[in-house]
Structure formats: structure tokens, C-alpha cells
Design an enzyme around this catalytic site. Structure first.
Site, short mmCIF file in Angstrom:
data_model
loop_
_atom_site.label_atom_id
_atom_site.label_comp_id
_atom_site.label_asym_id
_atom_site.label_seq_id
_atom_site.Cartn_x
_atom_site.Cartn_y
_atom_site.Cartn_z
N ASN A 9 0.66 -1.05 0.46
CA ASN A 9 0.11 0.19 -0.36
C ASN A 9 1.06 1.72 0.06
OD1 ASN A 9 -2.04 2.12 0.59
ND2 ASN A 9 -2.28 1.54 2.46
N LYS A 11 0.07 4.69 -0.29
CA LYS A 11 -0.31 5.53 -0.04
C LYS A 11 -0.06 6.95 -0.87
CE LYS A 11 0.08 3.19 5.03
NZ LYS A 11 0.12 3.75 5.74
N HIS A 95 -9.06 1.35 4.71
CA HIS A 95 -8.11 1.41 5.99
C HIS A 95 -8.23 2.15 6.70
CE1 HIS A 95 -3.85 2.29 6.52
NE2 HIS A 95 -3.41 1.74 6.07
N GLU A 97 -6.69 4.92 8.07
CA GLU A 97 -6.72 6.44 7.59
C GLU A 97 -7.42 6.71 6.78
OE1 GLU A 97 -2.88 5.79 5.57
OE2 GLU A 97 -2.26 4.87 7.86
N GLU A 167 -5.40 -4.78 10.44
CA GLU A 167 -4.37 -4.34 10.72
C GLU A 167 -4.48 -3.65 12.24
OE1 GLU A 167 -2.19 -2.57 6.97
OE2 GLU A 167 -3.54 -1.45 7.13
P1 PGA Z 1 2.52 0.08 7.91
O1 PGA Z 1 1.33 0.78 7.21
O2 PGA Z 1 3.83 -0.62 7.20
O3 PGA Z 1 3.86 1.39 7.43
O4 PGA Z 1 2.43 0.32 8.82
C1 PGA Z 1 0.16 -0.83 6.72
C2 PGA Z 1 -0.97 0.08 6.81
O5 PGA Z 1 -1.53 1.01 6.77
O6 PGA Z 1 -1.80 -0.71 5.20
#
Ligand code: PGA
Length: 251
Positions: A9, A11, A95, A97, A167
């Protein structure tokens, strides 16, 4: 048959040129992956990354989100049909976020799952608890509510296309990974929820990924847990060496 998957991902990282360089480097390092490798670049790079990975064994394309309506006056949004036509076969939904910064509710996510599936996209459906809920030991109930509200309205045929990503929010981007024991415990719980709703065979066949500070050092131990079927990788998916090590940690 349960599939193993490692999904990157990105982002809001990587311009077209940066993304193209990263994919070239990833393709040099990953050959004959033991599971599916899913790349989730920003919308602007879907087409170009799709062209780069076209025909590469095991590689698939994902978007990071889709809108919950079919089309219309939603300035700045992208529909599931647009994403599918851009070449993606997966879409990340819910997700933390998105839930936190864009106020995505479980109800909206249920509609997004419907949109994705009716356009031929497989949802990678994220769930996971914040720290205070974990400390109160209410994490199982919290995740159960997310899955029941967001996914369990699907019929069996559609549910079978879904990938779940657990997560824990306290582990995302923090460097604080859930221990392999904590991950396994929650994954087993999620599988038991699926079993009670869809039956044991569907539960056995469902891919459940772990996400949250998964990296080149801890991936093998996490993926070695019986109910952890791979990972959803944020930060470490932006570095080709680390991402390749994580993919090669699938057993
Ligand atoms: P991270 O993010 O591996 O940077 O902790 C995982 C995600 O948000 O999918």
C-alpha cells in the site's frame, strides 16, 4: 484453497516516475513469488504500474479506495468501474486512515464492498482496533462489529472474493508491530467469525493478511503463524529490497 498475498500500500507516495523506478526494481528482485503480489499505487499511477506488471507472474494491481456510489456529482472521487477499467483487480477498503481522516463509516464500507464486487474488483477489507480499545480488551468485539457491518451482508459467492486485512491502528506506521502471538490470536478469532457466519470451509479458504509495521525483519515470523496468510505493507513497500524480502518470507 487459501491464497497467500503480500500487498504493498503505497499510500500518498510516489509520482509517476518514482513509481515506475520502484516497480522496475521490485520486478528485478521478485521472481516466482509463492503467493500473489499486489501493488496499490495512487490512482494517478494505476495505468502505468498496470502496464509494467502486465504478464509478470503473480503480480496484480489494486487501488487504495473507491467511492460508494456508482457515478455522479462527487467531485474528486473515483468509481469502482473506473478502477476496474484501469486494470486493477483488487481495491483496498476501509483502511484506518480512510476511516479516521475521511470519516468512512461501516455503512459506507458495506456499499463500497458492493460497488467493488459488482465491478469485478476483490476488496482487501481492512479492520483493526485503536490502542485504547486494545487496552480495554475490547478488540475482538470492535473487529467483529467492523466485519459484521461491512462485509457479512455479502452472499457466500461474493464473500469468497474478499481478502481481510487485520491492521491494529496502534501498529500502523509506528514501528510497533503486534507480536506474532497477538496477530495469530486475532486472525484465528476472525476466522472463527467467518466460520460461524459462512461455515468452516469458507473460513478455511479466506485469506487474512496482517498489516502494521510489518517489515523485512519480522515478516517471516508473522507469516509463519497458521492463520496469517500474508501482509498489507505500508512503509516497507516503498523500498524494493525490503518489499522483496517480505514477499520472499511467504512460506
Ligand atoms: P505500515 O502501514 O506498514 O507503514 O505500518 C501498513 C498499512 O497502513 O497498510
Amino acid at each position: 484453497m487459501r491464497q497467500q498475498i503480500v500487498a504493498g500500500n503505497w499510500k500518498m507516495n510516489n509520482t509517476l516516475s518514482e513509481g515506475s523506478a520502484l516497480v522496475s526494481s521490485i520486478l528485478e528482485k521478485i521472481h516466482h513469488p509463492k503467493g500473489l503480489v499486489v501493488l496499490a499505487p495512487p490512482f494517478t499511477s494505476l495505468l502505468s504500474v498496470g502496464v509494467q506488471i502486465n504478464g509478470q507472474e503473480g503480480f496484480h494491481l489494486a487501488a487504495q479506495n473507491c467511492h460508494h456510489e456508482t457515478k455522479g456529482a462527487y467531485t474528486g472521487e473515483v468509481s469502482a468501474a473506473m478502477i476496474a477499467q484501469a486494470g486493477a483487480s483488487f481495491v483496498i477498503l476501509g483502511h484506518s486512515e480512510r476511516r479516521q481522516y475521511f470519516h468512512e463509516t461501516n455503512e459506507m464500507l458495506a456499499s463500497k464492498a458492493n460497488q467493488a464486487l459488482s465491478n469485478g474488483l476483490r476488496p482487501i477489507f481492512c479492520c483493526g482496533e485503536p490502542l485504547d480499545i486494545r487496552e480495554d480488551e475490547k478488540h475482538e468485539l470492535y473487529v467483529e462489529t467492523q466485519l459484521k457491518a461491512g462485509l457479512f451482508h455479502l452472499d457466500e459467492a461474493n464473500f469468497r472474493k474478499v481478502v481481510i486485512a487485520y491492521e491494529p491502528i496502534w501498529a500502523i506506521g509506528t514501528g510497533r508491530t503486534a507480536s506474532s502471538g497477538q496477530a495469530q490470536e486475532m486472525h484465528r478469532f476472525i476466522r472463527s467469525l467467518i466460520a460461524s457466519h459462512y461455515g468452516t470451509q469458507v473460513a478455511e479458504d479466506t485469506t487474512i493478511l496482517y498489516g502494521g509495521s510489518c517489515n523485512a525483519q519480522n515478516a517471516a515470523e508473522l507469516f509463519g503463524q497458521p492463520d496469517v496468510d500474508g501482509g498489507l505493507i505500508g512503509g516497507a513497500s516503498l523500498k524494493a529490497d525490503d518489499f522483496a524480502t517480505i514477499v520472499n518470507s511467504l512460506s
